[in-house]
Design an enzyme around this catalytic site. Sequence first.
Site, short mmCIF file in Angstrom:
data_model
loop_
_atom_site.label_atom_id
_atom_site.label_comp_id
_atom_site.label_asym_id
_atom_site.label_seq_id
_atom_site.Cartn_x
_atom_site.Cartn_y
_atom_site.Cartn_z
N HIS A 123 -48.03 5.17 -68.86
CA HIS A 123 -46.79 4.57 -68.35
C HIS A 123 -46.94 3.05 -68.46
O HIS A 123 -48.06 2.53 -68.39
CB HIS A 123 -46.64 4.99 -66.89
CG HIS A 123 -45.35 4.61 -66.25
ND1 HIS A 123 -45.12 3.37 -65.73
CD2 HIS A 123 -44.21 5.33 -66.02
CE1 HIS A 123 -43.91 3.33 -65.21
NE2 HIS A 123 -43.33 4.51 -65.37
N ASP A 200 -54.52 7.27 -62.96
CA ASP A 200 -53.14 7.13 -62.49
C ASP A 200 -52.63 8.53 -62.17
O ASP A 200 -52.30 9.31 -63.07
CB ASP A 200 -52.32 6.46 -63.60
CG ASP A 200 -50.84 6.42 -63.27
OD1 ASP A 200 -50.45 6.94 -62.20
OD2 ASP A 200 -50.07 5.88 -64.08
N GLN A 203 -48.19 11.28 -61.54
CA GLN A 203 -47.51 12.54 -61.91
C GLN A 203 -48.38 13.76 -61.64
O GLN A 203 -48.10 14.84 -62.14
CB GLN A 203 -47.12 12.50 -63.40
CG GLN A 203 -46.13 11.43 -63.76
CD GLN A 203 -44.73 11.68 -63.20
OE1 GLN A 203 -44.38 12.79 -62.81
NE2 GLN A 203 -43.93 10.63 -63.14
N LYS A 226 -42.89 9.92 -55.30
CA LYS A 226 -42.97 11.00 -56.28
C LYS A 226 -43.62 12.25 -55.69
O LYS A 226 -43.79 13.26 -56.36
CB LYS A 226 -43.76 10.53 -57.50
CG LYS A 226 -43.03 9.46 -58.33
CD LYS A 226 -43.77 9.18 -59.59
CE LYS A 226 -43.38 7.86 -60.23
NZ LYS A 226 -42.08 7.91 -60.90
N CYS A 364 -40.39 4.75 -69.71
CA CYS A 364 -41.42 3.71 -69.51
C CYS A 364 -42.71 4.03 -70.26
O CYS A 364 -43.81 3.71 -69.80
CB CYS A 364 -41.73 3.49 -68.03
SG CYS A 364 -40.39 2.76 -67.12
N1 PLP Z 1 -47.60 6.05 -63.64
C1 PLP Z 1 -46.89 7.11 -64.04
C2 PLP Z 1 -47.56 8.17 -64.87
C3 PLP Z 1 -45.55 7.22 -63.69
O1 PLP Z 1 -44.84 8.27 -64.08
C4 PLP Z 1 -44.96 6.19 -62.91
C5 PLP Z 1 -43.53 6.24 -62.58
O2 PLP Z 1 -42.74 6.87 -63.23
C6 PLP Z 1 -45.77 5.11 -62.50
C7 PLP Z 1 -47.08 5.08 -62.88
C8 PLP Z 1 -45.22 4.02 -61.66
O3 PLP Z 1 -44.83 4.50 -60.41
P1 PLP Z 1 -44.06 3.55 -59.37
O4 PLP Z 1 -42.88 3.01 -60.11
O5 PLP Z 1 -43.69 4.47 -58.26
O6 PLP Z 1 -45.00 2.48 -58.97
#
Ligand code: PLP
Length: 406
Positions: A123, A200, A203, A226, A364
């Site tokens: 992401h 990370d 998800q 999430k 993203c």
């Molecule tokens: N990492 C992953 C894999 C994501 O899907 C997302 C958000 O879609 C993020 C990081 C960033 O999350 P946040 O915008 O809640 O900080």
Amino acid sequence: MGLNIHQIRNDFPILRQQVYKKPLVYLDNGATTHKPKVVIDTIKDLQELHNSSIHRGIHYLSEQMTIRYEEARETVRDFINAASTSEIIFTSGATGSINAVAFSFGEKYVGEGDEILISEMEHHSNIVPWQMLCERKGAILKVIPFNNRGELMIETLDTLLTRRTRIIALTHASNSLGTITPVKEVIRRAHERDIPVLLDGAQMVQHGEVDVRELDCDFYVFSSHKIFGPTGSGVLYGKEAILEELPPYQGGGDMVEEVTFDGTTYNTLPFKFEAGTTNFMGAIGLASAIDYIRSVGIAEIKQYEEELIGYTLHKLKGIDGMTLFGTAKDRISVFSFLLDNIHPYDAGMILDKMGIAVRTGTHCTQPVMDHFGISGTIRASLVFYNTKEEVDMLIEGLERTKQMLT
Ligand code: PLP
């Protein structure tokens, strides 16, 4: 025992809603998940009856809120099986957590010519903070590629890992391909060379058990919104020994021990990394969401979602003109696809009018789209409150979209 889906859907008030006079079919859970009533009630109750800033007051409300906040930290610790609450830092979300590590770890350990290793399926939140670090320090960003099924090519680690690699930052599950990455193998290889690994989990935590001690990751990040909790809150887990050595990345109240104009000494963990008035209600709301999913059953959720994955894949593959992006065996319930040569935005808009919420665009993850030479996909992302009937509605919606646009 299986899940009582009827009961579960009743727990989420928003799901009873109609949009354009159609029942809402919400398949955009990768972007954000809905909140069960118990989380909504927790936040409402905190705002109505308990609001008071934590850690600083000696009066009743402040003390009570501090206790709830620290209990929330314990709930998170237990949820991911961290060794101590000193390792649980509340942040604004996964993005905030990654930026914190990129800055703090980067300040201490990354210099000119050093290398940061990420993957091609990250992401933007797990790309840009590292690029910014590389720019600040003159370091080099390297990338683990994925194959056309969307699986990480870990065989490339042999050449990608060098004596200049300072950290690996890798998604536990991809938000656009659905792939669960082989994190344990990556961590094993990294640790052979004393390289720390950040995962990370944005998800992943909502789909199954995460045990940071079993994974042996050095950092783990995720967002509350999430995982059925409130927005603006999230978690940074870090091994205590590593966090102890890192400098704070933000200065302000609460993260200090002594402040004089000659200098400042810092608070102990985890407070050293929680400058200012934190989103304490968000953290307590997150704990309430964790309690909720644990009451449903993490193993039961995983089993149910596995069934949903099999069903959805089977149905999607049955549509003529369907191209799926991300067909790894080990996966979460996130499905990216294109239908004939229909633009994803057009499909998304038509589905919306049928009450079906999907995501369209790059999600993203622009490098993932570049890999396939496409500008975007349609993405349906499901969680345990979604049903096979909703999948059928998506399939029917896609068939109708095809009839209208081709
Ligand atoms: N990492 C992953 C894999 C994501 O899907 C997302 C958000 O879609 C993020 C990081 C960033 O999350 P946040 O915008 O809640 O900080």
